[in-house]
Every structure is written in C-alpha cells, then in structure tokens.
Scaffold this active site. Structure first.
Site, PDB file in Angstrom:
ATOM      1  NE  ARG A 149       8.902  -3.527   4.621  1.00  0.00           N
ATOM      2  CZ  ARG A 149       7.604  -3.223   4.687  1.00  0.00           C
ATOM      3  NH1 ARG A 149       6.968  -2.813   3.613  1.00  0.00           N
ATOM      4  NH2 ARG A 149       6.948  -3.322   5.810  1.00  0.00           N
ATOM      5  NE  ARG A 174      -3.189  -0.303  10.320  1.00  0.00           N
ATOM      6  CZ  ARG A 174      -2.075   0.210   9.822  1.00  0.00           C
ATOM      7  NH1 ARG A 174      -1.904   1.510   9.736  1.00  0.00           N
ATOM      8  NH2 ARG A 174      -1.110  -0.574   9.414  1.00  0.00           N
ATOM      9  CE  LYS A 182      -1.150   0.126   5.018  1.00  0.00           C
ATOM     10  NZ  LYS A 182       0.097  -0.472   5.481  1.00  0.00           N
ATOM     11  NE  ARG A 202       8.984  -0.505   9.124  1.00  0.00           N
ATOM     12  CZ  ARG A 202       7.917  -0.255   8.357  1.00  0.00           C
ATOM     13  NH1 ARG A 202       8.038   0.467   7.275  1.00  0.00           N
ATOM     14  NH2 ARG A 202       6.741  -0.728   8.661  1.00  0.00           N
ATOM     15  NE  ARG A 235       3.671  -4.343  10.786  1.00  0.00           N
ATOM     16  CZ  ARG A 235       4.444  -4.052   9.750  1.00  0.00           C
ATOM     17  NH1 ARG A 235       5.588  -4.676   9.592  1.00  0.00           N
ATOM     18  NH2 ARG A 235       4.065  -3.156   8.881  1.00  0.00           N
TER      19      ARG A 235
END
Ligand code: AMP
Length: 218
Positions: free
Chosen positions: A124, A85, A13, A157, A168
């Site tokens: 990532r 959200r 996104k 991260r 998450r």
C-alpha cells in the site's frame, strides 16, 4: 442502528466502512482518521502512530465521546471503524450510548490471515499531495511511483513500513482479539472472511446489516 467494524491492520475495514456507510446512510466514524488528524498538531501522537503502537485507550475514548456529544448528539446511525479496540473502550462506549438511550447493535469482525494482511500493507502506497491510495499489486499507478491524479511522488505511510507492521499486529492480537472474544460471548459478533474480493465482502456485509435492521427490501 450503531455498528462497530473491527479488523486487523489491512483487513480492508476502511474500504468496507466507506461502502457500508454510503449504502445505509450511516455516519462513518474512523478513530484512525481522528488519530491522524490529532497527530498533525501533536508530535507525541504522531510518534505513537508512526511506530505502529496504539494510543492510550482512555485518550481515544475521550476524543470519541467528546466528538459524539458535540458533533453527533442524536447518537445513532453510526458506523464505528477501529473503535472500540479494547474491552475498556467497548464498555465506555456502550455505557455512554446507553446513557443516551441508544446501543451498540452489531459488531462485525473482518478477518484476514496475518500473512495476507502483511502482504497488503507492504504493497500500500499513497500520494502525500492528494491522498490517493495505490496497491502496488492490484491497483498500481500507470507510471511507477507517480500519482495518476496529481503527479505527486508516492510514499508509504510511516505506520505501513515493515518495522511498524509487526508492532501493529502484536497490538491487534493482544488487545482486539480479547475484545472480539468478549463480544462473541455476548452473542453480538458476526465474523466475515476479509480474504476475498472487495465487492463480495461488501455484499456479505450488506446482508448482515440488512438482517440486523430487519430491512431486507432495499
Ligand atoms: P487505524 O487506521 O484504525 O489502523 O488507526 C491508526 C492508528 O490510530 C492506530 O495504529 C493507533 O495508533 C490509533 N488508533 C486508532 N484507533 C484507536 C483506538 N481505538 N485505540 C487506540 N488507538 C487507536
């Protein structure tokens, strides 16, 4: 035109929001970016983000509405990424925009299977020096673990580390899926398959927005 772009962690996104906002000259408002900025000065927020949990819904709503009031007083031409959200956040935003004579016009849900998103997240890595993002499978650096741009040592991260990923997802499923069903029942939802190449998804999104704006010529 105000657009909400929803999607699970690693649905793409952020990337698509950037492409879309440039294409249609929209103001890109990412609550993930707002939250990470707040975390720099606030250890409580930093801990919540790093553990993969969500901030209290009303806290992030307050920051968004405050930002809109002071930084974006015309309240239109905004692409909201990662917000709302929760149903409560959606209603707060909707009421706020309506009080200013505006609306949430379109809600897009970028959808990827959980296994795909988890694989994407674990590959990532980023450079803490310049912020460059690498995907170790599809877009690795030339020298393993080293940033092509500035030579910094790449890190993951904290909220992309395996222990945070599951949390998450659980939060996403528990809260955002409820919101997606709620928006769907209002007839405002467009679902987009996010498990395809970036350019293909971007084209689909562009078409959805053009249809919604009645702008088929650009
Ligand atoms: P994102 O980059 O959108 O995945 O957001 C990163 C983190 O920011 C999330 O894991 C949350 O801790 C926080 N955050 C972003 N948007 C929201 C929201 N709408 N409500 C609560 N927390 C949020």
């Amino acid at each position: 035109m105000n657009i909400v772009l929803l999607g699970s962690p690693a649905s793409g996104k952020g990337t698509q929001a950037e492409i879309l906002s440039k294409k249609f000259n929209l103001f890109h408002l990412s609550t993930g970016d707002i939250a990470r900025k707040l975390a720099e000065a606030n250890p409580r927020i930093k801990e919540i983000i790093n553990s993969g949990k969500l901030l209290p819904p009303e806290e992030i709503t307050m920051h968004v509405l405050d930002f809109l009031e002071h930084e974006k007083p015309d309240m239109t031409g905004i692409l909201f990424e990662g917000f709302p959200r929760f149903i409560s956040q959606y209603e707060a935003l909707d009421n706020f925009l309506k009080s200013k004579g505006d609306n949430i016009d379109l809600v897009i849900s970028l959808e990827v299977p959980m296994e795909v998103a988890i694989k994407r997240i674990s590959s990532r890595w980023m450079c803490p020096g310049c912020g460059e993002i690498y995907n170790m499978e599809t877009d690795p650096p030339k020298n393993p673990g080293v940033c092509d741009k500035c030579g910094g040592i790449l890190v993951q991260r904290d909220d992309d580390k395996p222990e945070a990923i599951k949390t998450r997802f659980e939060y996403y499923i528990r809260n955002t899926k409820e919101l997606i069903d709620y928006v769907d029942a209002k007839g405002k939802l467009t679902r987009i398959n996010g498990d395809r190449p970036i350019g293909v998804i971007a084209k689909d999104l562009e078409e959805v927005v053009r249809k919604a704006t009645g702008n088929d010529n650009n």
